[in-house]
Design an enzyme around this catalytic site. Structure first.
Site, mmCIF file in Angstrom:
data_model
loop_
_atom_site.group_PDB
_atom_site.id
_atom_site.type_symbol
_atom_site.label_atom_id
_atom_site.label_comp_id
_atom_site.label_asym_id
_atom_site.label_seq_id
_atom_site.Cartn_x
_atom_site.Cartn_y
_atom_site.Cartn_z
ATOM 1 C CB SER A 138 33.715 -9.001 -44.619
ATOM 2 O OG SER A 138 33.268 -7.663 -44.483
ATOM 3 C CE1 TYR A 151 39.159 -7.144 -44.753
ATOM 4 C CE2 TYR A 151 36.867 -6.644 -45.225
ATOM 5 C CZ TYR A 151 37.823 -7.248 -44.437
ATOM 6 O OH TYR A 151 37.439 -7.969 -43.330
#
Length: 250
Positions: A138, A151
């Protein structure tokens, strides 16, 4: 054109994972896809057609990574490409985060992905002719965003592991790279958007913050994964390619 290679794509029953599997099939690879939902998995297998198999798996379970690699080899005879795409989202105010949230996020996004990488690499080493492993991380592996700390950390760990594994596995001609998507138009994105007071306004604001003026489509991410999996990327290892429209360049 038929490609004799075999790919394993985790988390391929929705969003980016399905499109990655589709693009690999279009390039002639045979593809095993994993997910937790048998119903969605059967639909993906039907959608991908001959040369694709769904393998139901919960990769957070002990031994699941080795088992899914073994099942792929039993089905197709070998393994040449592994795509670590399975992940869960997590958002919460940092000071409200509980231990179980951290554990659950890392079990899927980090520990399961690490185990899958190792299991796939062992199979590739045994075959003796190299391979390609692609970790879908990500943009948040490289930046901080409010409420996304856990996350981000889970994906940041995979970015670090990508680089370390690339060095360890280079003597076996096993390449390890990462693709780091930004905001992408997936069902999860749409669900998040629909829960906001002004979905259309927020969609515009998100797009305006990206230099290319739009959020990514799953196909944008899948194309980079497919490239890294291909022989054309034979001299690339240990790299992370951001697919976020220039957001990190600002």
């Amino acid at each position: 054109m038929t490609d004799a290679r075999v790919a394993l794509v985790t988390g391929a029953t929705s969003g980016i994972g399905i499109v990655i599997a589709e693009q690999l099939r279009e390039r002639g690879l045979r593809v095993a896809v994993t997910g937790r939902s048998a119903e969605r998995g059967r639909e993906v297998e039907r959608r991908l057609g001959p040369g694709a198999r769904f393998l139901r798996a919960d990769l957070t379970e002990t031994g699941a990574a080795a088992e899914v690699v073994a099942r792929t080899v039993a089905e197709f005879g070998r393994l040449d490409v592994a795509v670590n795409n399975a992940a869960i989202d997590h958002t919460n105010e940092l000071l409200e985060v509980g231990e179980e949230e951290i554990r659950r996020t890392f079990e899927t996004n980090t520990f399961a992905a690490m185990n899958l990488l190792i299991a796939a690499a062992r199979q590739m080493r045994e075959q003796g002719d190299g391979g390609s492993i692609v970790n879908v991380t990500s943009r948040l592996a490289s930046i901080g965003v409010p409420t996304m700390g856990v996350y981000s950390a889970s994906k940041g760990a995979m970015l670090a592991f990508t680089k370390a594994a690339a060095i360890d596995l280079a003597p076996h001609d096993i390449r390890v790279n990462a693709v780091a998507p930004g905001m992408t138009r997936t069902p999860l994105y749409q669900e998040w958007l629909d829960g906001l007071p002004d979905p259309e306004g927020e969609a515009r604001r998100v797009a305006e913050a990206i230099p290319l003026g739009r959020i990514a489509e799953p196909a944008d991410v899948a194309a980079v994964v497919a490239f890294l999996a291909s022989p054309e990327a034979a001299y690339l290892t240990g790299v992370s390619i951001p697919v976020e429209g220039g957001y990190l360049a600002k």
